[in-house]
Design an enzyme around this catalytic site. Sequence first.
Site, PDB file in Angstrom:
ATOM      1  N   GLY A   1       0.812  -1.217   0.000  1.00 51.63           N
ATOM      2  CA  GLY A   1       0.000   0.000   0.000  1.00 51.63           C
ATOM      3  C   GLY A   1       0.843   1.263   0.000  1.00 51.63           C
TER       4      GLY A   1
ATOM      5  N   ASP B   1      -7.109   0.304   5.875  1.00 51.74           N
ATOM      6  CA  ASP B   1      -7.573  -0.803   6.726  1.00 51.74           C
ATOM      7  C   ASP B   1      -6.357  -1.660   7.030  1.00 51.74           C
ATOM      8  OD1 ASP B   1      -8.836  -2.890   7.960  1.00 51.74           O
ATOM      9  OD2 ASP B   1      -9.881  -3.606   6.181  1.00 51.74           O
TER      10      ASP B   1
END
Lengths: 394, 284
Positions: free
Chosen positions: B138, B155
């Site tokens: 990410g 998340d």
Amino acid sequence: MIRIEPTSQASQYQQLAKQHGTPMLLLDCDVLTQQFNSLSEALPGAELFYAIKALPHPAAIQTLDELGANFDIATSGEIELLCAQKARPRKTIHTHPIKRDKDIRDALRFGCTTFVVDNIYEIEKFVDYRHRVGLLIRVSFPNPNTPIDLSRKFGCREDEVCLLINKAQSMGIHVKGLSFHAGSQCPDSHNHVHAIRQCKHLIEEVQQQTGKLLSILDIGGGFPVQYDKPVMDIESFCAPIRAELYKLPEHIQVYAEPGRYLSAPAMTSISSVMGKAKRGDTTWYYLDDGVYGSYSGQLFDHAIYPLTLFSDITQTECAVLAGPTCDSIDVIAENIEIPPLNIGDILIGHQMGAYTSATSTEFNLFDKARIVAINVIEKTVSKIVPLNKNDQLL
Amino acid sequence: MKTYTETLYDSYGQEFSVDKVYFENKTDHQHLIIFENAKFGRVMALDGIIQTTEADEFIYHEMLTHVPLFAHGNVKRVLIIGGGDGGMLREACKHASIEHITQVEIDDQVVEMCKEFLPKHSAGAYDDPRVNIVIDDGANFVCSCTEKFDVIISDSTDPIGPGDVLFTSDFYENCKNCLAEDGILVTQNGVAFMQLDEVTTTAKRLKPYFNDQSFYCAAVPTYIGGVMTFAWSTNNKTYRTLNDNVIKQRFNAADITCRYYNPAIHAASFALPQYIINALESDS
């Protein structure tokens, strides 16, 4: 100490040597079990943390885990071994007083939340993890009369304990107890008794001066096993320790970190004569294991292992038992009187479970002795029905 | 009976009875397990920390999606960092007005495993044609991404372990660069009562990049120790103080069924306990 036995006694070892090749180490987990049970009985109420550095072998971990032992770990490599054996992380303590950030993170990720520290720089490393951990402060007491002094390299002074706990508290870090090491292979338990007594005072002093309630006392290891000289039996060794522990406040949980005591008697070395030479009046026998291999404890651990040879000849001659490497330091025993041996004959080394293969090298690129484990307690297999073939189950 | 003990804290923790183990795997320094518990259904834990359970995941996933999506009011493009279990995707997909969702997951095996062993989390959302799954780190993705998103949802796992890069200033700055004007970044930020540092550290790192930085919260039973905080970052200061009726209108228009989220919860979730406010004030 070399015992000579008739060749008729050699057959079980010869069979093992034939089956697995030499050099080999036979790990009998029944002995581990006996040792664990004896120490548990001698120290009732104490939680035993096996110091896996002594013999970091999967079969030993598995057996002790099944017996309900806890584990004392010091490195990420040891964590990986426990992880592979699916040992429960709640039952581990990280006892290396000096850690890198990665070591702390690896241990936390494994699930170990108890760490040993002995100085302020080390305590500061836990600021980021302060909500997750509980620390033990390692205190140093003199280790007179032990072959291995563990008080020099690690441990804070007694008068530093309150200061360290105050500092930890001011950083929001929870200190939950004290630990010490009375030495290794202690001839008696005087060091333990003295240290426990001092720790009792320290626990009281800490509560008075800082208001901090300590709840754990880790008395380390040091429980002796018999090599070349007789030692106290574990019951007599622990009796004075028990008496001293009895004086501690009732809420204190006692930890101990046996390594040698559990593993040393559990492993036996089998090596064979790979060559011999007559040099003057002395016969040199060259074995396929030596001080760079399983006998490394003779250098690093100050141990002299009891040996057994097999011969039906009664006359003896002056001999040297040497290891296989090119280095002249690689000698297991010299100036000994033994019957003449043949190439291919075997040598048995006893009490060779602790700090033997753990510290052996591959100098000269000789392979390390293979460990063959017997009587391993099988993992209690959970009765889980796989959903499908791809499932990986416990 | 077997039990699973969480090892998040040394002196406090939760324990689950394990009725059945569905999956256990130790990959590259990670220990992952999915098991059945009588109260919480299927439970997934990573490195000794509970990640999600079938029984209470709806609270977490609804709050990290619907709060920013309804506050923004006109979200077309969503970026989800992590969220391999698919719960976040499921909730985002409920919004018919969203045109595109990119989800960046570091490990494709996590997605496949969750589809198989936690199927109720994604509930088919991975098959939604608006969804684009990217297998990448990410932090790496937002660093090189040139697209813009209206809402970014992080998340992540806890800051110790593979998710640590998702709590850095660099990551937050790169997220800002991937946000459309008036976009919103929300991130999972831990249980404040247990780990107050996470709140203050995150606030300090996010504030330089956004005009409006705060937190909102919800209690998730298996994230033990009180309310979980979600970091809220945007340049549009009005989002947090929208009139109740605006949220109601948007919620009704979207025609979404929720089990935790509703417009009243939306507004109330921005009210912070005094101990969090004090910590933020004393740290700034």
